[in-house]
Design a protein around this motif. Structure first.
Motif: not given
Lengths: 107, 107
Positions: A11-20
DNA sequence: TCCATAGTTCGATATTTATCGAAATTACGC
DNA sequence: GCGTAATTTCGATAAATATCGAACTATGGA
């Protein structure tokens, strides 16, 4: 105290990681966690109110970047390095490395 | 037409780059620019209104990720790969590589 | 049990941002 | 010059987000 919710690798998605990581405060948290290995929430606040810090930790946790375990009354945070490296090879390394030279290196 | 404003390498900051890439539309644009080398704005819209696309291109441009040159009436966009690689070695590679395997690979 | 400590949750507020339509801008070919 | 094509800019609106204080919860003692 019930353990906190952490996303599964699936459930880990790249966009969210980058956003964080696009927030200075959070990027700083991650950098220091990388440096320290692990740390409590208080150890990482920089004079900011706890509620603000709690929010940032949550964003990082929800994105899958950090793990928060409770040791008694305190919460121990650490990077989910293994998962990150597996899902996005080289990403964290590149981000943590960025700026360590050039951006004001010499002089 | 006056050329668009692009930040100097000195003014490119990691947080902004990560932020720009944290949007699905923009990440897609960057991925396709990487694939295509260069492309006009119209070639990259996905049914979205031009004004929306224009906004996303601006965010990417302001972050320093893309270069927009005008060839007559159309704008040619391309990745500022060299600058990115120099400022943040491995970052773009890691991001563009992410998801090309694992996240639904086999089956 | 009462307290101090460590964090989270809740509410409220101010910013930022995404999205889109409409109007304005620029370039090109006739 | 004119119409068309390619984009940007403007304005409005809705949705996220950052920040902080106050209240709440859980833990480990004195």
């Amino acid at each position: 105290m019930r353990p906190m919710k952490h996303p599964l690798p699936t459930d880990i998605v790249l966009e969210r990681v980058l956003y964080a990581l696009s927030d200075p405060v959070r990027l700083d948290i991650v950098r220091r966690l990388d440096h320290l290995g692990e740390a409590s929430c208080t150890a990482l606040d920089c004079g900011r109110p706890k509620s603000t810090m709690s929010h940032h930790f949550r964003v990082l946790r929800d994105a899958g970047l950090i793990r928060t375990e409770n040791d008694g009354a305190t919460h121990i945070n650490s990077l989910r390095r293994a998962e990150m490296d597996q899902l996005f090879p080289g990403l964290l390394t590149a981000i943590l490395q960025a700026g360590r030279d050039g951006e004001g290196g010499s002089r």
